[in-house]
Write an enzyme that holds these catalytic residues in place. Sequence first.
Site, short mmCIF file in Angstrom:
data_model
loop_
_atom_site.label_atom_id
_atom_site.label_comp_id
_atom_site.label_asym_id
_atom_site.label_seq_id
_atom_site.Cartn_x
_atom_site.Cartn_y
_atom_site.Cartn_z
N HIS A 64 -1.34 3.89 -3.04
CA HIS A 64 -1.14 2.75 -2.29
C HIS A 64 0.22 2.23 -2.40
O HIS A 64 0.85 2.42 -3.52
CB HIS A 64 -1.95 1.83 -3.13
CG HIS A 64 -2.39 0.43 -2.59
ND1 HIS A 64 -1.36 -0.51 -2.51
CD2 HIS A 64 -3.41 0.14 -1.79
CE1 HIS A 64 -1.79 -1.64 -1.95
NE2 HIS A 64 -3.04 -1.23 -1.43
N CYS A 79 -8.54 -0.03 -3.58
CA CYS A 79 -7.56 1.13 -2.99
C CYS A 79 -6.57 1.64 -4.15
O CYS A 79 -6.62 2.75 -4.45
CB CYS A 79 -6.93 0.73 -1.88
SG CYS A 79 -7.79 0.17 -0.21
#
Length: 578
Positions: A146, A92
């Site tokens: 993120h 991610c």
Amino acid sequence: MEGLHKPIVRFDRSSRLKIYISAQKWICVFSLCFIFSHHVGANRHNVVFIMADDLRPTLGCYGDPVVKSPNIDQLASKSNVFQNAYAQQAVCAPSRTSLLTSRRPDTTRLYDFNSYWRVHAGNYTTLPQYFKSKGYTTMSVGKVFHPGIASNHSDDYPYSWSVPPYHPPSFKYENRKVCLGSDGRLHANLLCSVNVSETPLGTLPDMESTEEAIRLLKSTRDSDKRFFLAVGFHKPHIPFRIPQEFLTLYPLDEMTLAPDPDVPEGLPPVAYNPWTDIRKREDVQALNISFPYGPIPKEFQLQIRQHYYASVSYVDSQVGRLLNTLDDLGLAEDTVVVFTSDHGWSLGEHGEWAKYSNFDVATRVPLMFYVPGVTAVRLRPGQKMFPYMDVFGPTPHHFTQGGIVRNVNELLDIFPTLSYVAGLKPPHPCPDTSFNVELCTEGQNLAYAFKRRDDSRDSEAVACSQYPRPSDTPQENSDLPDLKDIRVMGYSLRSWDYRFTLWVGFDPASFQANLSDVHGGELYLLEGDPGQDHNVYNGFEHSQLFYKLNQSLRLPGAQALKQHLLYLTDGTKSKGIA
């Protein structure tokens, strides 16, 4: 007088085809320049940028015969759909940072979750920051950057966003003991279908994000400023905490296992990811699966696949609500919509689950651009561009495909392409060394591919992905090693014809890869092996001669890996390439 005659140049069929394709491409480029020129720098579009989490192209518009995704399919039917788009790292934080800065992980120097690029690598301008600098109101909902150190604990606010980013309050329960087990008790499980009314706060994160995104869209009605709204849905990321009714779309007795559930013969151990994140879930721990290769019981594999598909349909329903709001507010014909994901997710292919690899199932993502008046015709009065489709009901329409681009491209390409189609000047290409350059792109502007169906095969188009490992064999931190523990980097090239990966030594202190220190190689020839199940790298003689690769090239190893591959595949052994 012989020397006065012009030489006769003859082209074979292949050469004529290449010339024709090249000419058609440039005709399209000039046409697109004309189409977009009337609004570049003048008539700018709003932007809705939608990103799912861990979503591979498990969608009807990508040919999946099982999934129910009518709302995303409807968007695709009015978009340019890129069939072979790849993430730069299948995890991610590195992927999102790479996408949003249009810089590769070796430029952001982020391979884990523990650094912020502005202080760790360079003060790079992000995609929303660029739009903000051009007068847009930029807004973030859900998981876009993120969260945490990787975005300075602020989702890069106020650099990238005009207002503080929104995170759904119910997300704090995502990994807690909220999943009802067969024993009647609550657990922190992988499989976590729920009765939403009985959950903490009586809702789920993606539902909250949809509501907030709709509220923000409504707030723009009285503003004369353009907006850039990014919406990040958390699913189908694990745990599969979703409304339980979505499981009814996929009866377990109708689910099938991955077609290639075995670890590929000849796969170097360094390439394997032991899916430690799902092993930490209580329901998986109860299975007592051996580390690192022990297979998951088939019945549980079917349940994982069922829950993943149900999660995709759940996201589809949220996307449908969001897009329908564009219609209701009269914004659909003045808003560019992008839909993508940060990376894919293995569903049992190659004996792997989760991401953390360089295989297509982990790196390939959906990518589509809806551009009003370009990818879809203008509506007649009273028509809706994106009427909501109930995933539980019969789909009243058969969605034809929009523009299709089959050639390989990368998530890096989103920044320059979106800037251009929204009416802004795209960033310049980055120089070879760009740590001190705030605004530039390591991607390409894909606008030339709009408004046409592209079935050509560009053998020169290559997507580059990479993944770090702490050791040559699988261990507990193989999936996500901290920077200080990285000892090997797997650089992977994906073309139309092959996926080629070289695992080489890496020094985390200097961020340097040693391309002559080869720990393993993978070569999959896709015409006969589309699932990448047969590694033929070691079947070629004298490959050790090509460990002496040029270490000074931009994008460490890219050109050298291509040269290495040419040696292996087209008979250049005799030419002595080094």
